[in-house]
Write an enzyme that holds these catalytic residues in place. Structure first.
Site, short mmCIF file in Angstrom:
data_model
loop_
_atom_site.label_atom_id
_atom_site.label_comp_id
_atom_site.label_asym_id
_atom_site.label_seq_id
_atom_site.Cartn_x
_atom_site.Cartn_y
_atom_site.Cartn_z
N GLY A 140 -3.08 5.30 17.32
CA GLY A 140 -3.99 6.38 16.92
C GLY A 140 -4.01 6.67 15.44
O GLY A 140 -4.63 7.66 15.01
N GLY A 142 -4.19 4.48 11.68
CA GLY A 142 -4.14 3.30 10.83
C GLY A 142 -4.36 3.72 9.39
O GLY A 142 -3.42 3.99 8.64
N PHE A 167 0.06 -3.54 15.76
CA PHE A 167 -0.34 -4.49 14.70
C PHE A 167 0.83 -4.83 13.76
O PHE A 167 0.61 -5.07 12.57
CB PHE A 167 -1.49 -3.93 13.83
CG PHE A 167 -2.73 -3.52 14.56
CD1 PHE A 167 -3.09 -4.12 15.75
CD2 PHE A 167 -3.57 -2.55 14.03
CE1 PHE A 167 -4.27 -3.76 16.41
CE2 PHE A 167 -4.74 -2.17 14.66
CZ PHE A 167 -5.09 -2.77 15.87
N HIS A 190 4.34 15.99 4.17
CA HIS A 190 5.68 16.52 3.89
C HIS A 190 6.60 16.46 5.10
O HIS A 190 7.67 17.07 5.08
CB HIS A 190 5.58 17.97 3.37
CG HIS A 190 4.69 18.07 2.18
ND1 HIS A 190 5.04 17.53 0.96
CD2 HIS A 190 3.45 18.61 2.02
CE1 HIS A 190 4.05 17.73 0.11
NE2 HIS A 190 3.08 18.37 0.72
N GLU A 253 2.55 -4.28 -1.60
CA GLU A 253 1.83 -4.95 -0.50
C GLU A 253 0.44 -5.36 -0.98
O GLU A 253 0.01 -6.50 -0.77
CB GLU A 253 1.72 -4.01 0.71
CG GLU A 253 0.90 -4.65 1.83
CD GLU A 253 0.90 -3.83 3.13
OE1 GLU A 253 1.27 -2.64 3.09
OE2 GLU A 253 0.52 -4.40 4.16
N ARG A 254 -0.26 -4.45 -1.63
CA ARG A 254 -1.63 -4.74 -2.07
C ARG A 254 -1.65 -5.78 -3.19
O ARG A 254 -2.52 -6.65 -3.24
CB ARG A 254 -2.32 -3.44 -2.49
CG ARG A 254 -2.58 -2.57 -1.28
CD ARG A 254 -3.06 -1.18 -1.57
NE ARG A 254 -3.17 -0.46 -0.30
CZ ARG A 254 -3.23 0.85 -0.17
NH1 ARG A 254 -3.21 1.64 -1.24
NH2 ARG A 254 -3.32 1.42 1.02
N GLN A 347 -19.16 -23.97 4.36
CA GLN A 347 -20.56 -24.40 4.29
C GLN A 347 -20.66 -25.76 3.58
O GLN A 347 -21.40 -26.65 4.02
CB GLN A 347 -21.37 -23.32 3.55
CG GLN A 347 -22.86 -23.56 3.55
CD GLN A 347 -23.47 -23.41 4.95
OE1 GLN A 347 -22.87 -22.81 5.84
NE2 GLN A 347 -24.64 -23.97 5.14
N GLU A 378 -12.87 0.14 2.64
CA GLU A 378 -13.43 1.49 2.54
C GLU A 378 -12.39 2.44 1.97
O GLU A 378 -12.70 3.29 1.12
CB GLU A 378 -13.90 1.98 3.92
CG GLU A 378 -15.11 1.24 4.48
CD GLU A 378 -14.80 -0.17 5.01
OE1 GLU A 378 -13.61 -0.50 5.19
OE2 GLU A 378 -15.75 -0.95 5.21
C1 LIG Z 1 -3.00 -8.95 11.67
C2 LIG Z 1 -2.60 -7.57 11.24
C3 LIG Z 1 -1.33 -7.37 10.74
C4 LIG Z 1 -0.92 -6.07 10.37
N1 LIG Z 1 0.39 -5.88 9.97
C5 LIG Z 1 0.85 -4.60 9.84
C6 LIG Z 1 2.24 -4.35 9.61
O1 LIG Z 1 3.06 -5.28 9.49
N2 LIG Z 1 2.65 -3.06 9.57
C7 LIG Z 1 1.80 -2.01 9.70
O2 LIG Z 1 2.24 -0.86 9.65
N3 LIG Z 1 0.46 -2.23 9.88
C8 LIG Z 1 -0.02 -3.48 9.97
N4 LIG Z 1 -1.37 -3.70 10.18
C9 LIG Z 1 -2.27 -2.57 10.30
C10 LIG Z 1 -3.27 -2.42 9.16
O3 LIG Z 1 -2.64 -1.92 8.02
C11 LIG Z 1 -4.38 -1.50 9.70
O4 LIG Z 1 -5.12 -2.26 10.66
C12 LIG Z 1 -5.29 -0.98 8.62
O5 LIG Z 1 -4.60 -0.10 7.79
C13 LIG Z 1 -6.51 -0.23 9.21
O6 LIG Z 1 -6.16 0.68 10.19
P1 LIG Z 1 -6.90 0.65 11.62
O7 LIG Z 1 -6.88 -0.75 12.09
O8 LIG Z 1 -6.28 1.67 12.49
O9 LIG Z 1 -8.39 1.04 11.32
P2 LIG Z 1 -9.01 2.54 11.24
O10 LIG Z 1 -8.19 3.36 10.35
O11 LIG Z 1 -9.25 3.01 12.63
O12 LIG Z 1 -10.42 2.24 10.55
C14 LIG Z 1 -11.56 1.81 11.28
C15 LIG Z 1 -12.74 1.75 10.31
O13 LIG Z 1 -12.97 3.06 9.76
C16 LIG Z 1 -12.94 3.01 8.36
N5 LIG Z 1 -12.35 4.24 7.80
C17 LIG Z 1 -11.19 4.85 8.13
N6 LIG Z 1 -10.99 5.91 7.33
C18 LIG Z 1 -12.02 5.96 6.48
C19 LIG Z 1 -12.38 6.82 5.39
N7 LIG Z 1 -11.59 7.83 5.00
N8 LIG Z 1 -13.54 6.57 4.71
C20 LIG Z 1 -14.34 5.54 5.07
N9 LIG Z 1 -14.06 4.68 6.08
C21 LIG Z 1 -12.90 4.89 6.77
C22 LIG Z 1 -12.04 1.81 8.02
O14 LIG Z 1 -12.30 1.34 6.71
C23 LIG Z 1 -12.45 0.84 9.11
O15 LIG Z 1 -13.62 0.16 8.74
C24 LIG Z 1 -1.82 -4.99 10.49
C25 LIG Z 1 -3.12 -5.22 10.94
C26 LIG Z 1 -3.51 -6.48 11.33
C27 LIG Z 1 -4.91 -6.64 11.88
#
Ligand SMILES: Cc1cc2nc3c(=O)[nH]c(=O)nc-3n(C[C@H](O)[C@H](O)[C@H](O)COP(=O)(O)OP(=O)(O)OC[C@H]3O[C@@H](n4cnc5c(N)ncnc54)[C@H](O)[C@@H]3O)c2cc1C
Length: 390
Positions: A140, A142, A167, A190, A253-254, A347, A378
């Site tokens: 719930g 990300g 994930f 906090h 990370e980034r 391609q 985003e």
């Molecule tokens: C293969 C894989 C490996 C990963 N490895 C790890 C790991 O090792 N550890 C870990 O903790 N996580 C990990 N992740 C998680 C990853 O960091 C998250 O998938 C990512 O941060 C996005 O979160 P979400 O998938 O819940 O998408 P969501 O947060 O549900 O977002 C869904 C959509 O809404 C958009 N959105 C959300 N908020 C906003 C906003 N404020 N403004 C505009 N648009 C918005 C997003 O950009 C996206 O397009 C992994 C993911 C994958 C797929």
């Protein structure tokens, strides 16, 4: 015309020493990883022993002090590792599995851990004996990292943890998980902390190994915690200061994802130029068609722009300047660029690009994660907009 292939002697922050490191990472990948990538992708994991081998060669501790079993280098050495893992063709999956261990799981232990935690988790992780993972994302929560719900209730001598993560790269086989938890009812900025959860703790369960589009040889796990008793000595950093740790970790990370994209683009373009010189259509190599040459030129610009921004962010990071703006820009630009370059290379390979044997279709699938993982495009734009005053 004088040919300028773009090959240059190392410029700061890189030196000849980094060039040697590049060569040895490349050699290792070429000899011991690339020949097995297809097999590991099909098996949906690479062997656990690869961590031991990487540890033996010193790659898992490049930036950690020799006193802890590391190589005594710094983040620039680790940058070379991140870039070359992708450039040498280790596959997105192997890069993700090894990269999550060195790039996101062990740094918080080193930066925020006690000497005792260094001995218990970092030293064996540098040797490749213990595999680490970072657990922030939940079903719930990300992008909204402050919204995590996994709760660590304070009890005498430690915490009792209930919740779940999803994930998680290395989640299936990690020996320890650097895990974000709520330590107040409200949680949020906090009320978050980090606990190191260990695989053999009762109530710690790998609920699922997830199937995914790319990164096939890396494991991605869903984890659940039911009344997991975690001793107080597994608290990483200060209680309720976890949000700060998350932000600190995001920077590297980034940046390392940006470096990996630069490495991947470099390899893809080189491979594609060679292909365009060999593959013939209408009595000439396809590289002699203007449209193909122009595609290659555009890809070269995407690579160079991503590399310049990424190296500039790295320079600033190495100088301790906390360059949130440059890191965010580099991540945003390079991940999208890598995906576009991979698709354009496919391609140019025509139907062969679509076939497994050339590795190009895998590169496209692997590159798709870039604009999502480590913070979505985003979210990067949101951070940047705010950094720029809006
Ligand atoms: C293969 C894989 C490996 C990963 N490895 C790890 C790991 O090792 N550890 C870990 O903790 N996580 C990990 N992740 C998680 C990853 O960091 C998250 O998938 C990512 O941060 C996005 O979160 P979400 O998938 O819940 O998408 P969501 O947060 O549900 O977002 C869904 C959509 O809404 C958009 N959105 C959300 N908020 C906003 C906003 N404020 N403004 C505009 N648009 C918005 C997003 O950009 C996206 O397009 C992994 C993911 C994958 C797929």
């Amino acid at each position: 015309m004088v040919k300028d292939t773009g090959v240059r002697a190392p410029l700061p922050p890189f030196t000849d020493e980094h060039a040697d490191l590049r060569a040895s990472v490349n050699r290792w990948i070429g000899e011991e990883i690339s020949p097995h990538v297809d097999e590991w992708e099909a098996a949906r994991e690479f062997p656990r022993e690869l961590y031991l081998r990487a540890g033996e060669l010193g790659f898992l501790g490049l930036k950690y002090p020799e006193a802890l079993g590391g190589q005594g280098g710094d983040c620039v050495h680790d940058a070379v590792w991140a870039e070359e893992l992708a450039a040498a063709g280790a596959s997105g999956g192997v890069g993700a599995g090894l990269g999550a261990h060195t790039g996101i799981a062990t740094p918080p232990v080193f930066n925020f851990g006690t000497p005792e935690q260094h001995e218990r988790f970092l030293r064996p992780a540098i040797r490749g004996e213990k595999i680490g993972a970072l657990g922030i994302t939940e079903p719930g929560a990300g992008s909204d990292v402050a919204g995590i719900r996994t709760f660590a209730r304070r009890v005498s001598g430690g915490y009792v943890v209930n919740g779940s993560k999803t994930f998680i790269t290395n989640g299936v086989r990690a020996d320890f998980l650097v895990c974000a938890v709520k330590t107040t009812e409200e949680g949020g900025h906090h009320g978050l902390s980090f606990l190191v959860l260990e695989r053999d703790m009762p109530g710690y369960e790998v609920s699922r190994k997830l199937e995914k589009m790319g990164w096939h040889s890396s494991d991605t796990g869903e984890l659940s915690f039911t009344d997991v008793e975690v001793p107080a000595e597994n608290l990483l950093g200060e209680e309720n200061r976890g949000f700060h740790l998350i932000m600190a970790n995001f920077a590297w990370e980034r940046l390392s994802m940006s470096l990996a994209a630069v490495g991947a683009m470099r390899r893809l373009i080189e491979t594609t130029v060679s292909y365009a010189l060999e593959r013939r259509a209408f009595d000439r190599p396809i590289g002699r068609f203007q449209s193909i040459r122009h595609k290659v030129a555009e890809m070269g610009i995407k690579l160079e722009a991503s590399r310049s921004l990424t190296y500039q962010a790295l320079r600033l990071h190495a100088a301790g300047r906390n360059p949130i703006r440059e890191v965010t820009m580099a991540k945003l630009l390079s991940q999208r660029a890598c995906l576009e370059v991979a698709d354009e290379c496919l391609q140019i390979h025509g139907g062969y690009g679509y076939m497994r044997e050339y590795g190009i279709e895998r590169a496209v699938r692997d590159a798709r994660l870039g604009p999502i993982g480590g913070g979505t495009d985003e979210v990067m734009r949101e951070i940047l907009g705010r950094q720029m005053g809006l």
